[in-house]
Each structure stands twice: as structure tokens, then as C-alpha cells.
Motif scaffolding. Structure first.
Motif, PDB file in Angstrom:
ATOM      1  N   ASP A  52       0.806  -1.242   0.047  1.00  0.00           N
ATOM      2  CA  ASP A  52       0.119   0.199   0.245  1.00  0.00           C
ATOM      3  C   ASP A  52       0.947   1.337  -0.057  1.00  0.00           C
ATOM      4  O   ASP A  52       0.410   2.373  -0.529  1.00  0.00           O
ATOM      5  N   ALA A  53       1.988   1.262   0.657  1.00  0.00           N
ATOM      6  CA  ALA A  53       2.755   2.200   0.688  1.00  0.00           C
ATOM      7  C   ALA A  53       3.367   2.745  -0.669  1.00  0.00           C
ATOM      8  O   ALA A  53       3.586   3.755  -1.010  1.00  0.00           O
ATOM      9  N   ALA A  54       3.656   1.568  -1.288  1.00  0.00           N
ATOM     10  CA  ALA A  54       4.210   1.755  -2.522  1.00  0.00           C
ATOM     11  C   ALA A  54       3.253   2.421  -3.730  1.00  0.00           C
ATOM     12  O   ALA A  54       3.620   3.395  -4.438  1.00  0.00           O
ATOM     13  N   ALA A  55       1.903   2.239  -3.308  1.00  0.00           N
ATOM     14  CA  ALA A  55       0.929   2.954  -4.116  1.00  0.00           C
ATOM     15  C   ALA A  55       0.712   4.485  -3.646  1.00  0.00           C
ATOM     16  O   ALA A  55       0.395   5.317  -4.539  1.00  0.00           O
ATOM     17  N   ALA A  56       1.231   4.703  -2.383  1.00  0.00           N
ATOM     18  CA  ALA A  56       0.826   6.103  -1.732  1.00  0.00           C
ATOM     19  C   ALA A  56       1.899   7.085  -2.110  1.00  0.00           C
ATOM     20  O   ALA A  56       1.648   8.248  -1.955  1.00  0.00           O
ATOM     21  N   VAL A  57       3.023   6.753  -2.375  1.00  0.00           N
ATOM     22  CA  VAL A  57       4.329   7.693  -2.363  1.00  0.00           C
ATOM     23  C   VAL A  57       4.244   8.341  -3.643  1.00  0.00           C
ATOM     24  O   VAL A  57       3.513   7.665  -4.737  1.00  0.00           O
ATOM     25  N   ASP A  58       5.030   9.176  -3.942  1.00  0.00           N
ATOM     26  CA  ASP A  58       5.032   9.935  -5.237  1.00  0.00           C
ATOM     27  C   ASP A  58       5.852   9.173  -6.329  1.00  0.00           C
ATOM     28  O   ASP A  58       5.921   9.330  -7.584  1.00  0.00           O
ATOM     29  N   ARG A  59       7.035   8.567  -5.979  1.00  0.00           N
ATOM     30  CA  ARG A  59       8.056   7.967  -6.972  1.00  0.00           C
ATOM     31  C   ARG A  59       8.504   6.862  -5.963  1.00  0.00           C
ATOM     32  O   ARG A  59       8.591   6.681  -4.785  1.00  0.00           O
ATOM     33  N   LEU A  60       8.966   5.939  -6.881  1.00  0.00           N
ATOM     34  CA  LEU A  60       9.707   4.944  -6.274  1.00  0.00           C
ATOM     35  C   LEU A  60      10.988   4.365  -6.818  1.00  0.00           C
ATOM     36  O   LEU A  60      11.426   5.035  -7.958  1.00  0.00           O
ATOM     37  N   SER A  61      12.032   3.999  -5.784  1.00  0.00           N
ATOM     38  CA  SER A  61      13.263   3.807  -6.493  1.00  0.00           C
ATOM     39  C   SER A  61      13.230   2.150  -7.292  1.00  0.00           C
ATOM     40  O   SER A  61      12.068   1.830  -7.202  1.00  0.00           O
TER      41      SER A  61
END
Ligand code: NAP
Length: 280
Positions: free
Chosen positions: A72-81
């Protein structure tokens, strides 16, 4: 002293009261002399998005994410490493101006534990990873990126094993009986975790007679510190480590991303070992 300039980091999860992250990070802030504190927040399933919004609204400076919120956090942040993008899960949120970046530090934490603590570089090594959960996914990807010659994935569900093996270009599905043909063996299952009543009665994730001198066995478990696998490996002349190194090094990467400072590794390790001894 906590004051109006004190900066805040923390972890969300459920359950969370067992987490060692506050111990590790508060010890690190104290050792470096940073005016930061780190708290554990019990956030129920489904509320990770609201918690990430709170990070934005409150200007919280760093966040760790654990079960059940990593996807869920991966979907909620603005960008992913790149690691978080491939794995689809986030264990660390870093502020880049007004942008929240989702990172996954587990795999690099594992590799750094090998390189820094043990002086072992997995480049060119033949590896066996047992398990197909979140930890196995992080480790298999990281071993591939680190230049392992081969990463064999052994797990009880074939479909999951194939999905994990695909995370490394040198990955393939195999069996734990292949352990005697590899340089590095990683236990990414919970087999051997918890109170050990009778070491001899326990199952091992890898048959003991496949372990021997010249191998490195890395058990990701750190409770107990000497797991049945670690003990079996050492008895047969292999080098063996528990999961404390990975735990400390994934935290160290987060610490550096948040603060820009080198992590005080010795203080972090000492704090976690003291806390585990205190818990018994
Ligand atoms: P997870 O996502 O629940 O995955 C567990 C894996 O173990 C699954 O593939 C599961 O198979 C397998 N498994 C469980 N019991 C098994 C058994 N009896 N026989 C064969 N396979 C079995 O858990 P995780 O987050 O990956 O964590 C795995 C282990 O690594 C845990 O012990 C955890 O504490 C440790 N860990 C340590 C660190 C660290 O920093 N040191 C970080 C993360 C995790 P199924 O999918 O078929 O159930």
C-alpha cells in the motif's frame, strides 16, 4: 532534549510493538548527536495511505513501513526507487523536497551485511535462496544486481519460486538438496525462528549433510541469535551469520537517506543486541 526543532522519523505497521527499529534508530541519532527521534505507530491494515498523507501534512522526515503496509505504501508515495519499483513494496519513505520517494533497503542491507561485516562479496558466487516471500524477493534481486553467478530459488510453492527466480537474470528454480553445490546459502523462511526447546528435534531449511567448509550460510532470522541452521552450518565447518547484519544494514541505509550522515553501525548493532538480550 526534545524541542521545537526536533525532527521526527518512525515506523508504521500492525503489529508494531515488537519492532526493533525504534531501538536501532534512536541509538543511531544519539550516537551521531542528531536532534531526531524515532517512534512506532500502530496503523491498522488499509490505513497506510492516510499515514503517508500524514507524513506529507506533518513534515515527518523519515518513515519505515512494515507488515501489512509495504505494498500500500508503494501505491501511496510519489515516486519509487528502482528496487521498490521491481519488488512492488516499500520499507522506507524518504522526503525529496515535497516529493515522497519509496525505497526498499532490505536487499542492499543484506548485501552490505555480507560485504561490510563479513568481507564477502557475492559477485561471482553460486547462491541458493530458500523461501519465496518478501525477504527472498529482496535478497534474490539484490544478489542478481550484485553480480552473483547463479541464484537458485528453492520454495515449497513452484509458482512463487518461479516468480522470485525471475527477479534475477541469473535466477532459476531449484531444490534445497543442491546446497552442496553453492557458495552462499540464504534461509529466507521462518524455519528455526523463536524459542528453541530442543535443537536436535528441529527441521532445518536445508539438509545439514549438504553444508560444509568453504560455504557461507546466512540465516535471515535473528531470534534466536544462533539458529538451528547457523549451528548446523558451523558444526560442519561452514561460515554462518544470523539476520542481525541485514537488520542493521537496512536501517543504516534508511538512516543515511534521511539524515545524509553515515550510520553509526557499531552503536546500532550494540543497541539491538542489548535490546534482544533484555527481551530474553
Ligand atoms: P514471508 O513473506 O511470510 O515469507 C516466508 C516464506 O517462507 C514463504 O516463502 C513461505 O512459504 C516459506 N515458509 C514458511 N514456512 C515454511 C516451511 N515450514 N517450509 C518451507 N517454507 C516455508 O516472510 P518474509 O518477510 O519473507 O520473512 C522470512 C524470514 O526472514 C523471517 O524469518 C523473517 O523474520 C526474516 N527476515 C529478516 C530480516 C532481517 O532484516 N534480518 C528482514 C526480513 C525478513 P509459503 O509462501 O508457501 O507459505
Amino acid at each position: 532534549m526534545i524541542g521545537s526543532r526536533t525532527r521526527l522519523a518512525g515506523i508504521i505497521g500492525d503489529p508494531i510493538r515488537h519492532s526493533l527499529s525504534p531501538t536501532i534508530h534512536n541509538a543511531a541519532f544519539a550516537a551521531v548527536g542528531l536532534d531526531w527521534i524515532y517512534l512506532a505507530f500502530e496503523v491498522p491494515r488499509g490505513a497506510a495511505g492516510a499515514a503517508i498523507d500524514a507524513v506529507r501534512a506533518l513534515g515527518i522526515d523519515g518513515l519505515n513501513v512494515t507488515m501489512p503496509h509495504k505494498a500500500d505504501a508503494a501505491a501511496a508515495v510519489d515516486r519509487l526507487s528502482p528496487a521498490a519499483q521491481v519488488l512492488g513494496v516499500v520499507n522506507t519513505v524518504v522526503r525529496d523536497g515535497s516529493v515522497l520517494v519509496g525505497e526498499n533497503t532490505d536487499g542492499d542491507g543484506f548485501i552490505n551485511a555480507l560485504r561490510i561485516d563479513e568481507g564477502v562479496d557475492p559477485a561471482g558466487m553460486r547462491c541458493l535462496v530458500v523461501g519465496s516471500g518478501g525477504a527472498a524477493r529482496s535478497v534474490v534481486r539484490a544478489l542478481g544486481v550484485a553480480g552473483a553467478a547463479e541464484v537458485i530459488v528453492a520454495a515449497r510453492r513452484a509458482d512463487a519460486a518461479h516468480a522470485v527466480a525471475a527477479l534475477a537474470s541469473v535466477g532459476r528454480v531449484g531444490r534445497v538438496e543442491e546446497a552442496d553445490s553453492v557458495d552462499l546459502i540464504v534461509n529466507a523462511t521462518p524455519i528455526g525462528m523463536g524459542e528453541v526447546v530442543d535443537l536436535d528435534a528441529l527441521d532445518l531449511p536445508v539438509p545439514a549433510d549438504r553444508l560444509g567448509a568453504g560455504q557461507l550460510v546466512a540465516d535471515l532470522i535473528y531470534h534466536p541469535l544462533v539458529t538451528p541452521l547457523v549451528r548446523a552450518a558451523r558444526e560442519r565447518g561452514a561460515m554462518a551469520v544470523n539476520g542481525i547484519g541485514m537488520l542493521v544494514h537496512q536501517a543504516a541505509i534508511a538512516f543515511r537517506l534521511w539524515t545524509g550522515e553515515d550510520a553509526p553501525l557499531e552503536a546500532m548493532s550494540a543497541a539491538v543486541l542489548a535490546e534482544l538480550a533484555h527481551r530474553g
